[in-house]
Design a protein around this motif. Structure first.
Motif, mmCIF file in Angstrom:
data_model
loop_
_atom_site.group_PDB
_atom_site.id
_atom_site.type_symbol
_atom_site.label_atom_id
_atom_site.label_comp_id
_atom_site.label_asym_id
_atom_site.label_seq_id
_atom_site.Cartn_x
_atom_site.Cartn_y
_atom_site.Cartn_z
ATOM 1 N N ILE A 75 14.620 5.914 3.101
ATOM 2 C CA ILE A 75 13.817 7.109 2.784
ATOM 3 C C ILE A 75 13.138 6.946 1.422
ATOM 4 C CG2 ILE A 75 13.933 9.572 2.248
ATOM 5 C CD1 ILE A 75 16.177 9.773 4.376
ATOM 6 N N PHE A 76 13.909 6.578 0.408
ATOM 7 C CA PHE A 76 13.332 6.460 -0.929
ATOM 8 C C PHE A 76 12.559 5.157 -1.103
ATOM 9 C CE2 PHE A 76 16.440 9.803 -1.608
ATOM 10 C CZ PHE A 76 15.683 10.708 -2.324
ATOM 11 N N GLY A 77 12.868 4.156 -0.275
ATOM 12 C CA GLY A 77 12.048 2.951 -0.286
ATOM 13 C C GLY A 77 10.615 3.273 0.092
ATOM 14 N N ARG A 78 10.445 4.144 1.102
ATOM 15 C CA ARG A 78 9.096 4.528 1.524
ATOM 16 C C ARG A 78 8.439 5.471 0.520
ATOM 17 N NH1 ARG A 78 4.741 2.505 3.387
ATOM 18 N NH2 ARG A 78 3.625 3.700 4.979
ATOM 19 N N LEU A 79 9.185 6.426 -0.002
ATOM 20 C CA LEU A 79 8.621 7.352 -0.985
ATOM 21 C C LEU A 79 8.158 6.607 -2.238
ATOM 22 C CD1 LEU A 79 11.054 10.406 -0.722
ATOM 23 C CD2 LEU A 79 8.752 10.178 0.226
ATOM 24 N N GLY A 80 8.865 5.525 -2.583
ATOM 25 C CA GLY A 80 8.449 4.706 -3.720
ATOM 26 C C GLY A 80 7.101 4.052 -3.492
ATOM 27 N N ASP A 81 6.792 3.701 -2.218
ATOM 28 C CA ASP A 81 5.471 3.150 -1.906
ATOM 29 C C ASP A 81 4.377 4.171 -2.208
ATOM 30 O OD1 ASP A 81 6.261 0.623 -1.016
ATOM 31 O OD2 ASP A 81 6.582 1.294 1.038
ATOM 32 N N TYR A 82 4.644 5.436 -1.898
ATOM 33 C CA TYR A 82 3.639 6.494 -2.055
ATOM 34 C C TYR A 82 3.497 6.954 -3.503
ATOM 35 C CZ TYR A 82 3.073 7.152 2.981
ATOM 36 O OH TYR A 82 2.780 6.983 4.304
ATOM 37 N N PHE A 83 4.617 7.175 -4.182
ATOM 38 C CA PHE A 83 4.585 7.830 -5.488
ATOM 39 C C PHE A 83 4.894 6.906 -6.661
ATOM 40 C CE2 PHE A 83 5.735 11.190 -2.416
ATOM 41 C CZ PHE A 83 4.641 12.020 -2.608
ATOM 42 N N GLY A 84 5.170 5.630 -6.384
ATOM 43 C CA GLY A 84 5.597 4.721 -7.442
ATOM 44 C C GLY A 84 7.113 4.776 -7.575
ATOM 45 N N ARG A 85 7.704 3.677 -8.025
ATOM 46 C CA ARG A 85 9.157 3.573 -7.994
ATOM 47 C C ARG A 85 9.856 4.066 -9.259
ATOM 48 N NH1 ARG A 85 8.095 0.701 -3.533
ATOM 49 N NH2 ARG A 85 6.434 -0.633 -4.274
ATOM 50 N N LYS A 86 9.154 4.046 -10.384
ATOM 51 C CA LYS A 86 9.800 4.363 -11.655
ATOM 52 C C LYS A 86 10.477 5.735 -11.664
ATOM 53 C CE LYS A 86 9.126 4.583 -16.651
ATOM 54 N NZ LYS A 86 8.272 4.214 -17.798
ATOM 55 N N PRO A 87 9.804 6.829 -11.198
ATOM 56 C CA PRO A 87 10.480 8.140 -11.230
ATOM 57 C C PRO A 87 11.780 8.155 -10.438
ATOM 58 C CG PRO A 87 8.137 8.400 -10.766
ATOM 59 C CD PRO A 87 8.435 6.939 -10.672
ATOM 60 N N PHE A 88 11.790 7.467 -9.281
ATOM 61 C CA PHE A 88 12.982 7.454 -8.438
ATOM 62 C C PHE A 88 14.098 6.616 -9.062
ATOM 63 C CE2 PHE A 88 9.530 8.268 -5.346
ATOM 64 C CZ PHE A 88 9.950 9.512 -4.914
ATOM 65 N N VAL A 89 13.714 5.508 -9.728
ATOM 66 C CA VAL A 89 14.739 4.686 -10.398
ATOM 67 C C VAL A 89 15.411 5.499 -11.503
ATOM 68 C CG1 VAL A 89 15.166 2.602 -11.754
ATOM 69 C CG2 VAL A 89 13.560 2.516 -9.855
ATOM 70 N N ILE A 90 14.612 6.241 -12.280
ATOM 71 C CA ILE A 90 15.160 7.049 -13.377
ATOM 72 C C ILE A 90 16.091 8.135 -12.833
ATOM 73 C CG2 ILE A 90 14.544 8.742 -15.166
ATOM 74 C CD1 ILE A 90 12.021 7.046 -15.677
ATOM 75 N N VAL A 91 15.624 8.868 -11.808
ATOM 76 C CA VAL A 91 16.443 9.942 -11.232
ATOM 77 C C VAL A 91 17.723 9.364 -10.620
ATOM 78 C CG1 VAL A 91 16.542 11.678 -9.396
ATOM 79 C CG2 VAL A 91 14.505 11.504 -10.829
ATOM 80 N N SER A 92 17.609 8.228 -9.956
ATOM 81 C CA SER A 92 18.783 7.646 -9.293
ATOM 82 C C SER A 92 19.830 7.188 -10.297
ATOM 83 C CB SER A 92 18.358 6.480 -8.393
ATOM 84 O OG SER A 92 17.761 5.451 -9.145
ATOM 85 N N ILE A 93 19.389 6.622 -11.434
ATOM 86 C CA ILE A 93 20.356 6.208 -12.474
ATOM 87 C C ILE A 93 21.099 7.429 -13.004
ATOM 88 C CG2 ILE A 93 20.619 5.224 -14.783
ATOM 89 C CD1 ILE A 93 18.154 3.471 -14.169
ATOM 90 N N ALA A 94 20.325 8.499 -13.295
ATOM 91 C CA ALA A 94 20.948 9.728 -13.809
ATOM 92 C C ALA A 94 21.917 10.313 -12.790
ATOM 93 C CB ALA A 94 19.865 10.744 -14.165
ATOM 94 N N LEU A 95 21.517 10.334 -11.506
ATOM 95 C CA LEU A 95 22.371 10.891 -10.447
ATOM 96 C C LEU A 95 23.623 10.047 -10.255
ATOM 97 C CD1 LEU A 95 22.653 13.033 -8.218
ATOM 98 C CD2 LEU A 95 21.345 11.534 -6.711
#
Length: 531
Positions: A75-95
């Protein structure tokens, strides 16, 4: 916003050397974060259960993490294609880091299982986005292979020190420290990623982006029910509720295919599966995961329970398996760009993996430790040739638009293959061992000790063995002989399980023929934008 033009790509990397190094350090810390968690927690589990008193939820400490991570990776692999990966990497580390703190603060097994599920969401986001960030930084696959060694090294170090670190922390600082150790690593990776990882987007959205929530839900249902089916079939057999899970998975998968065909912006682009190269690589990822997890999960039990090695000695023998994954990745990165047929490395890798399985099958408790370590080295080296090439070949084939989802699917399919491998091998080992022990006890008129001996862990716990032998001797039985019979039965059952993994590795060699020739060539394909 800074836009990186194609001129940057002509050098094969988006950022200058220093910034590339710092960004890769951040991603390497992320890799260590996930790998450390997977290895240190297993060592602490018996202590955790003893304190929190919830043995019925023992398996769910691992299952809840695996379940949520398998669902979130694609799911997030595809969302990273659309929105860029950096925001998801940051949120995932915090989570992930925050959930680790919750795990450490758990006061019951249920609380721990729920916190591990939350941690799995963060882990799935990390795997789905962090691995795909490397081709963002290095569009040239030749340059990427050189830099990818950093990730492989970080993963290898974490796997090598994880079990020992878990035991050390549990013994001297308590089991909660194995979760709290993620806090400094998480904060360090967060600083590096936030400061140095660029925000790159590859898909230019036309109009408003509508998230494919039905597709995401169907992926969750398909993978979640499949994972639970594999977990439960090993424990309960083909009970009605277990068959119902398989039915839910099949119906959800069918509905997912139908929906994604109609969806304008699908979260799972089905055209990837019509690509001959990608489809073959996806199959190899499942098969590779099956063989790898079977070996990694059951080689230690064979050494400790079957051959009677002390945990320290068994850990030393298994170490080449994880260390040589890293060494193999480094060697592979050097060779793959210098040989005319890069596909050959996949054949060699699966061949070494099959050889490793064969060596372990033929080994006995009299086999010298150096030879056992050699077999483990072959397995690690083979995986070091296979795993990075699956990723690089898929990224080379998928193109920029599908880069994230292709990378994420490889990881998910490897986990699914590993899940099936561990479950199938585990079921085979458990059933064969239980049947052999029952037969031996029945022949000696000692069936009342079946409950104590049917779990192979009795062959690892030396204190429990002494107690059991005393009980058997007191009742007039040859306790040492019965325990030795159980040990031989365990060796035979694990050999049978590893034999299945060897067959899968051999089938993988044949499957490698279906991967069309891949050329590792320099490519200067510009990203849309980098912020």
């Amino acid at each position: 916003m800074a836009v990186h033009t194609a001129a940057h790509h002509s050098r094969g990397q988006v950022l200058p050397f220093r910034e590339s190094l710092l960004a890769m350090l951040g991603l390497s810390f992320v890799t260590m974060l996930v790998a450390l968690d997977q290895t240190v927690v297993g060592t602490a589990l018996p202590t955790i259960v003893a304190e929190l008193r919830g043995f019925e939820l023992y398996a769910w400490v691992a299952t809840s993490y695996l379940l949520t991570s398998i669902i979130t990776v694609p799911i997030f692999g595809r969302l990273g294609d659309y929105f860029g990966r950096k925001p998801f990497v940051i949120v995932s580390i915090a989570l992930f880091t925050g959930a680790s703190v919750l795990c450490g603060a758990a006061n019951s097994m249920l609380f721990l299982v729920l916190a591990r599920g939350l941690q799995g969401i963060g882990g799935g986001m990390l795997v789905g986005t962090a691995f795909a960030s490397i081709p963002d930084l290095f569009p040239d696959s030749v340059v990427r292979l050189r830099w990818q060694v950093m990730m492989s090294t970080a993963f290898g170090i974490a796997n090598a020190v994880g079990p020992s670190l878990g035991g050390f922390l549990t013994q001297y600082y308590g089991w909660r420290s194995v979760f709290y150790v993620n806090l400094p690593v998480g904060l360090l990776s967060l600083v590096f990623v936030f400061r140095y990882l660029p925000h790159i987007r590859h898909i230019e959205l036309r109009g408003a982006m509508r998230l494919d929530w039905p597709g995401a839900l169907l992926i969750a249902l398909t993978l979640g029910s499949l994972q639970l089916f594999v977990e439960w079939v090993a424990q309960h057999g083909f009970a009605p509720r277990v068959i119902a899970l398989l039915a839910v998975s099949a119906v959800s998968a069918f509905a997912l295919v139908k929906w994604e065909h109609r969806c304008a912006q699908p979260i799972l682009p089905l055209d990837m599966f019509r690509n001959r190269s990608l489809a073959a690589l996806f199959r190899l990822s499942v098969l590779g995961g099956f063989a790898m997890f079977s070996l990694i999960f059951y080689a230690p039990l064979l050494l400790q329970g079957g051959f009677g090695l002390a945990p320290k000695d068994a850990g030393l023998v298994v170490t080449p398996l994880v260390v040589f994954i890293t060494i193999g990745s480094i060697v592979n990165g050097r060779l793959i760009t210098r040989i005319p047929n890069p596909n050959a490395m996949m054949f060699v890798g699966f061949g070494l993996l099959a050889t490793s399985c064969l060596g372990i099958i033929l080994s006995t408790r009299l086999t010298p430790h150096a030879m056992l370590m050699g077999f483990m080295m072959f397995g690690g080296l083979g995986l070091g040739f296979v795993l990075p090439n699956l990723t690089v070949f898929a990224q080379q084939t998928a193109g920029r638009e599908h880069l994230g989802i292709a990378t994420a699917l490889l990881q998910s399919l490897r986990m699914i293959g590993g899940m099936f491998g561990a479950a199938m091998t585990g079921t085979l080992v458990t059933r064969m061992y239980a049947s052999g022990v029952r037969h031996a006890l029945d022949a000696d008129g000692a069936l009342q000790w079946l409950a104590q001996m049917r779990d192979p862990q009795i062959l690892v716990n030396r204190e429990a063995q002494r107690t059991l032998i005393d009980q058997l001797v007191h009742a007039g039985h040859n306790g040492a002989l019965l325990l030795e019979t159980a040990r031989e039965t365990l060796v035979g059952s694990i050999h049978a399980g590893i034999a299945v993994a060897m067959v899968v590795a051999v089938v993988s060699i044949w499957q490698c023929r279906r991967v069309p020739p891949i050329k590792i060539k320099r490519a200067a394909e510009p990203a849309v934008s980098a912020e």
